[in-house]
Write a protein that holds these residues in place. Structure first.
Motif, PDB file in Angstrom:
ATOM      1  N   GLY B 306      54.112  48.568  41.563  1.00  0.00           N
ATOM      2  CA  GLY B 306      53.056  48.709  42.566  1.00  0.00           C
ATOM      3  C   GLY B 306      51.670  48.489  41.981  1.00  0.00           C
ATOM      4  N   LEU B 307      51.459  49.081  40.813  1.00  0.00           N
ATOM      5  CA  LEU B 307      50.155  48.962  40.170  1.00  0.00           C
ATOM      6  C   LEU B 307      49.902  47.526  39.729  1.00  0.00           C
ATOM      7  CD1 LEU B 307      47.895  50.974  39.387  1.00  0.00           C
ATOM      8  CD2 LEU B 307      48.811  50.888  37.072  1.00  0.00           C
ATOM      9  N   ILE B 311      46.744  45.380  41.039  1.00  0.00           N
ATOM     10  CA  ILE B 311      45.767  44.762  40.137  1.00  0.00           C
ATOM     11  C   ILE B 311      45.800  43.246  40.297  1.00  0.00           C
ATOM     12  CG2 ILE B 311      45.129  44.435  37.711  1.00  0.00           C
ATOM     13  CD1 ILE B 311      44.522  47.215  38.499  1.00  0.00           C
ATOM     14  N   GLY B 312      47.017  42.699  40.452  1.00  0.00           N
ATOM     15  CA  GLY B 312      47.162  41.257  40.646  1.00  0.00           C
ATOM     16  C   GLY B 312      46.418  40.797  41.887  1.00  0.00           C
ATOM     17  N   GLY B 313      46.454  41.622  42.946  1.00  0.00           N
ATOM     18  CA  GLY B 313      45.805  41.277  44.205  1.00  0.00           C
ATOM     19  C   GLY B 313      44.287  41.309  44.128  1.00  0.00           C
ATOM     20  N   LEU B 314      43.765  42.018  43.131  1.00  0.00           N
ATOM     21  CA  LEU B 314      42.311  42.134  43.020  1.00  0.00           C
ATOM     22  C   LEU B 314      41.662  40.880  42.444  1.00  0.00           C
ATOM     23  CD1 LEU B 314      41.852  45.771  41.659  1.00  0.00           C
ATOM     24  CD2 LEU B 314      41.360  44.943  43.949  1.00  0.00           C
ATOM     25  N   ASN B 315      42.511  40.005  41.854  1.00  0.00           N
ATOM     26  CA  ASN B 315      42.008  38.768  41.248  1.00  0.00           C
ATOM     27  C   ASN B 315      40.889  39.013  40.238  1.00  0.00           C
ATOM     28  OD1 ASN B 315      43.642  36.748  42.283  1.00  0.00           O
ATOM     29  ND2 ASN B 315      42.610  36.911  44.271  1.00  0.00           N
ATOM     30  N   LEU B 316      41.100  39.963  39.350  1.00  0.00           N
ATOM     31  CA  LEU B 316      40.095  40.254  38.334  1.00  0.00           C
ATOM     32  C   LEU B 316      40.113  39.175  37.266  1.00  0.00           C
ATOM     33  CD1 LEU B 316      40.824  44.041  37.798  1.00  0.00           C
ATOM     34  CD2 LEU B 316      38.836  43.090  38.930  1.00  0.00           C
ATOM     35  N   ILE B 322      39.997  43.939  31.223  1.00  0.00           N
ATOM     36  CA  ILE B 322      39.886  44.590  29.918  1.00  0.00           C
ATOM     37  C   ILE B 322      38.793  45.663  29.940  1.00  0.00           C
ATOM     38  CG2 ILE B 322      39.117  44.165  27.536  1.00  0.00           C
ATOM     39  CD1 ILE B 322      42.014  43.481  27.979  1.00  0.00           C
ATOM     40  N   ALA B 323      37.686  45.361  30.623  1.00  0.00           N
ATOM     41  CA  ALA B 323      36.616  46.358  30.711  1.00  0.00           C
ATOM     42  C   ALA B 323      37.120  47.613  31.417  1.00  0.00           C
ATOM     43  CB  ALA B 323      35.419  45.767  31.455  1.00  0.00           C
ATOM     44  N   MET B 324      37.877  47.419  32.506  1.00  0.00           N
ATOM     45  CA  MET B 324      38.442  48.559  33.240  1.00  0.00           C
ATOM     46  C   MET B 324      39.381  49.377  32.361  1.00  0.00           C
ATOM     47  SD  MET B 324      39.463  47.286  37.052  1.00  0.00           S
ATOM     48  CE  MET B 324      40.883  48.367  37.067  1.00  0.00           C
ATOM     49  N   PRO B 351      53.855  46.208  32.464  1.00  0.00           N
ATOM     50  CA  PRO B 351      54.115  45.163  33.464  1.00  0.00           C
ATOM     51  C   PRO B 351      52.827  44.514  33.974  1.00  0.00           C
ATOM     52  CG  PRO B 351      55.257  47.198  34.036  1.00  0.00           C
ATOM     53  CD  PRO B 351      54.359  47.520  32.898  1.00  0.00           C
ATOM     54  N   MET B 352      51.794  45.349  34.119  1.00  0.00           N
ATOM     55  CA  MET B 352      50.528  44.857  34.624  1.00  0.00           C
ATOM     56  C   MET B 352      49.910  43.854  33.648  1.00  0.00           C
ATOM     57  SD  MET B 352      47.425  47.324  35.586  1.00  0.00           S
ATOM     58  CE  MET B 352      46.389  47.229  34.185  1.00  0.00           C
ATOM     59  N   VAL B 353      49.927  44.225  32.368  1.00  0.00           N
ATOM     60  CA  VAL B 353      49.316  43.367  31.360  1.00  0.00           C
ATOM     61  C   VAL B 353      50.102  42.070  31.210  1.00  0.00           C
ATOM     62  CG1 VAL B 353      48.756  43.205  28.918  1.00  0.00           C
ATOM     63  CG2 VAL B 353      48.301  45.304  30.146  1.00  0.00           C
ATOM     64  N   ARG B 354      51.432  42.185  31.251  1.00  0.00           N
ATOM     65  CA  ARG B 354      52.259  40.978  31.165  1.00  0.00           C
ATOM     66  C   ARG B 354      52.003  40.079  32.370  1.00  0.00           C
ATOM     67  NH1 ARG B 354      56.108  40.841  27.017  1.00  0.00           N
ATOM     68  NH2 ARG B 354      56.770  42.879  26.267  1.00  0.00           N
ATOM     69  N   ALA B 355      51.889  40.703  33.581  1.00  0.00           N
ATOM     70  CA  ALA B 355      51.658  39.930  34.799  1.00  0.00           C
ATOM     71  C   ALA B 355      50.305  39.236  34.750  1.00  0.00           C
ATOM     72  CB  ALA B 355      51.737  40.841  36.026  1.00  0.00           C
ATOM     73  N   ALA B 356      49.317  39.877  34.109  1.00  0.00           N
ATOM     74  CA  ALA B 356      47.994  39.271  34.017  1.00  0.00           C
ATOM     75  C   ALA B 356      47.959  38.160  32.977  1.00  0.00           C
ATOM     76  CB  ALA B 356      46.951  40.337  33.680  1.00  0.00           C
TER      77      ALA B 356
END
Lengths: 178, 430
Positions: B306-307, B311-316, B322-324, B351-356
Motif C-alpha cells: 500500500g505504501l 508513494i508511487g502515485g505521488l510521482n516524486l 530521498i529528502a522525505m 518494496p517502496m525503494v525497489r519500486a522507485a
C-alpha cells in the motif's frame, strides 16, 4: 527469604554458565570458518561446514540471550518512560517485564516444539550436512528455554522487589559473584 | 473497514510496545504475533519458530559475531595510542593541526571495526586528553570526533551494513566494497572542514611542532601492522578470495596477532573480548529474531504494498523521495538506535525503494549515512552517549558541537544522490 535467595543465586549461576557456553561456541564458530578456508585452500571439501557454522551461531546467540538480558545487554526505549516515578513507574516496570516474560516464553515454547517435531518426523537438513535437524535445533531450544526462565524470574523478582528493573538496566542484576 | 481497523491496531501495538519501554526484540515479536493473528489463518507460533530458526542459523549472518569480536579484541589493544602517535607527525603541519588526527584515526579504525561507538571510544581515549593538553577548542575536539566516528558504519567492515545486507538479501561483500569510496569522501569532507576552520582561525591556535621525515617514517612503521590488517581484510573481500564471513575470521586472527605483538593479549583481555562480543551479538540477534518475524507478518498486512503504491502515485522525484526518507529516519532516530531503525523499517521501505528504481546497494550506503546522522542528534545517539561518558559534557553541548558535521553529512547525501557512481562504481567492477 532464604529459599528465594538460594533460587536467585542458582538461576544467576545458570545464566552465567549459559554465557560461558556461548563464549565457547563463538570460538568454535571461528574455528569452523577457519577450517572451511583451510580446506578450500588445500582443495578438499568437507560437506556441511557452512551449515555447521550457522548452527553454531544460532546456538551461540540463544545461549547468550539470558546472560545478555540479565546483565543489561538487551536494549529498550527508555526515552519516554525514564521520567516516570512512583506508582506510574511501578506499573510500567510490571508491564515491561510481564509482557517480556510472556513473549519470550511463547518464543521458547515454539522453538522447543520445532526441535521436538523435527525429531518426531525425522526431518533431515537439506544442506550438504544431511543430518537430523533436531540435533542442531536442540541447543537453540535449550538456550531459549533458559531465556524464558530468566524472563519469568525477572518478572517475579520485579513483583517482589521494585528495584529489579533498574538493576537490570544498570547491568547489576547478576550479583557480584565471579 | 475491518482491514483498516486491523492495520491501525497492528501499528498502534508496535508503537505502544516500543514507546512503553518493552525490550525492542520482544516488542517486534509481540507485534508480529498480533499481525499474524489479525491478517492470516496460518499457525502463528510454528511460522515464527521456522522463520527465526532459518534466519538465526544462516551462513551469511555468521559474519556478524566475527566482526563484532574483531572490534572487541582491537578495542582492548594499544591501538588508540598507536593511532595517535603514528598520525601526529603526518598531520601536525596541516591547517587545523591535530584535529585531523580525530578524522584520520577514525577512518583507519573504522576500517577494522564495524561500530561507530567503538570508533569514537577508541580514537577519543587517546586523542581527547592529548588535544585538550594542546588547548584545542573543546567544541572542535568533540564535534570532529562525533562526526568522524560515524565513519565506522560506512567504511567496511560495518555491523550495520551486514544487518542491512541480511535483511534485504544483498551481497555483504558488495555492500562493503560500495562503502569504501563514500567513506573516504566523507572523511575528506570532514578534513576539509577542519582545514578551512584552521585557516580562518589563523594564528589563534597553537603552532604544532614540526617533525622531520625521519620521525614520520618511524611513525609510519608503528602504523604498518594496522594498515596491513586493513589491507588484508578489505582486499580479501574485494578480490573475491574470501566471503565476508571468511574475511571476518582472518580479521579476528589478525587482530589477535596484532594484540599479541603489542603485548596486550592475555587471558583477561581475551576473555573480556569474547564475552563482550557474545553480549553484543546476542543483543543484535534478539532484535533480528523479532524483525525477521515482523517482516513476515508485515507481508501479510499489505502495508508495504500500500505504501509503495501511495508513494508511487505521488510521482516524486528521486531527490524529493530521498529528502522525505532522510527526515523520516532522523525523526525515527530520536526514538530508536540505528540497528533497530534499519531492521524495523526495511520490511516497509524495501518494496517502496525497489519500486522507485533505486539500486539496493546504493540505498544501503545512503541508509548508513542517515542512520549515523540520527546517531549524532539528540535525544538518542550512541556516539553522543559515548562522548558524554568520555568528556563529561552534557548532551546539548555535544550535539551543538556536532552540528557542522551534521551539515557536512547532509551535503554528503546530496552528493551521493547526484553522483550515485561514488557508491556503485566499485561493486559493479569486481
Amino acid at each position: 527469604m532464604g529459599l528465594w535467595a538460594t533460587v536467585d543465586a542458582g538461576l544467576n549461576r545458570l545464566y552465567r554458565i549459559c554465557g560461558i557456553i556461548a563464549a565457547f561456541l563463538l570460538v568454535t564458530l571461528t574455528v569452523l570458518v577457519f577450517l572451511s578456508i583451510l580446506t578450500r585452500m588445500i582443495g578438499t571439501y568437507i560437506g556441511g561446514l557452512t551449515e555447521f557454522a550457522g548452527y553454531t551461531m544460532a546456538a551461540c546467540s540463544f545461549f547468550a540471550m539470558s546472560y545478555t538480558f540479565r546483565s543489561g545487554g538487551h536494549i529498550r526505549v527508555q526515552l519516554l518512560v525514564s521520567h516516570l516515578t512512583g506508582k506510574a513507574r511501578r506499573i510500567n516496570d510490571l508491564w515491561c517485564t510481564g509482557i517480556f516474560a510472556l513473549i519470550v516464553t511463547y518464543l521458547a515454547y515454539y522453538l522447543c516444539e520445532l526441535a521436538y517435531e523435527s525429531w518426531e518426523f525425522g526431518e533431515i537438513s537439506e544442506g550438504g550436512d544431511a543430518i537430523a535437524l533436531w540435533i542442531p535445533q536442540l541447543p537453540t531450544a535449550i538456550g531459549s528455554a533458559v531465556f524464558a526462565i530468566s524472563a519469568v524470574h525477572t518478572f517475579i523478582e520485579t513483583l517482589v522487589r521494585p528495584a529489579t528493573l533498574d538493576e537490570i538496566d544498570k547491568g547489576a542484576a547478576m550479583g557480584s559473584e565471579g | 473497514m475491518t482491514e483498516v481497523l486491523a492495520t491501525v491496531i497492528f501499528i498502534a501495538a508496535l508503537f505502544f510496545c516500543l514507546g512503553s519501554g518493552v525490550w525492542v526484540g520482544a516488542s517486534l515479536l509481540a507485534c508480529a504475533i498480533i499481525g499474524m493473528e489479525l491478517f492470516t489463518s496460518r499457525p502463528v507460533g510454528a511460522s515464527m519458530a521456522v522463520t527465526i530458526w532459518g534466519a538465526q542459523s544462516s551462513w551469511t549472518l555468521t559474519a556478524l559475531p566475527m566482526f563484532i569480536w574483531m572490534g572487541e579484541i582491537l578495542f582492548r589493544t594499544k591501538l588508540s595510542e598507536v593511532l595517535f602517535k603514528g598520525l601526529t607527525p603526518w598531520m601536525s603541519r596541516l591547517p587545523g593541526g591535530l584535529l585531523h588526527v580525530n578524522v584520520a584515526g577514525s577512518a583507519i579504525f573504522a576500517a577494522i571495526s564495524g561500530s561507530s561507538a567503538a570508533t569514537v571510544a577508541t580514537v577519543g581515549k587517546m586523542a581527547i586528553p592529548e588535544l585538550r593538553a594542546r588547548e584545542y577548542p573543546e567544541k572542535m575536539i568533540v564535534g570532529t570526533l562525533a562526526g568522524a566516528g560515524t565513519l565506522g558504519l560506512l567504511i567496511p567492515p560495518s555491523i550495520s551494513l551486514i544487518i542491512y545486507g541480511v535483511t534485504v538479501n544483498e551481497s555483504i561483500a558488495k555492500l562493503f566494497i560500495a562503502g569504501i569510496l563514500p567513506g573516504m569522501a566523507l572523511a575528506l569532507m570532514f578534513m576539509t572542514y577542519v582545514a578551512v576552520w584552521g585557516i580562518m582561525k589563523g594564528g589563534a591556535i597553537a603552532k604544532e611542532q614540526s617533525y622531520s621525515w625521519r620521525d614520520r617514517i618511524v611513525a609510519l612503521m608503528d602504523l604498518l601492522p594496522v594498515l596491513a590488517l586493513i589491507i588484508a581484510v578489505i582486499s580479501s573481500i574485494y578480490s573475491g578470495i574470501a566471503t565476508a564471513t571468511e574475511a571476518a575470521v582472518l580479521g579476528v586472527l589478525g587482530s589477535l596477532a596484532l594484540s599479541w605483538w603489542q603485548d596486550s593479549l592475555n587471558w583477561k583481555t581475551f576473555e573480556q573480548s569474547v564475552f563482550g562480543a557474545v553480549r553484543t551479538s546476542a543483543m543484535i540477534a534478539f532484535i533480528l529474531a523479532g524483525s525477521t518475524f515482523l517482516s513476515l507478518a508485515m507481508g501479510f498486512t499489505g502495508i508495504p504494498r500500500g505504501l509503495a503504491e501511495l508513494i508511487g502515485g505521488l510521482n516524486l522525484t528521486p531527490l524529493m523521495l530521498i529528502a522525505m526518507l532522510t527526515v523520516f529516519y532522523i525523526v525515527l532516530g530520536c526514538f530508536l538506535d540505528g540497528i533497530s531503525s534499519i531492521v524495523l523499517t526495511m520490511a516497509v521501505i524495501e518494496p517502496m525503494v525497489r519500486a522507485a528504481g533505486f539500486d539496493m546497494i546504493w540505498f544501503g550506503i545512503y541508509l548508513m549515512i542517515v542512520v549515523e546522522m540520527a546517531q549524532i542528534t539528540p535525544p538518542i545517539g550512541f556516539n553522543l552517549f559515548v562522548l558524554q561518558g568520555m568528556t563529561g559534557h552534557d548532551m546539548g553541548f555535544i550535539s551543538r558541537a556536532s552540528i557542522p558535521m551534521f551539515i557536512i553529512m547532509c551535503l554528503a547525501i546530496i552528493g551521493l544522490v547526484m553522483f550515485p557512481q561514488i557508491a556503485t562504481f566499485l561493486p559493479s567492477n569486481t
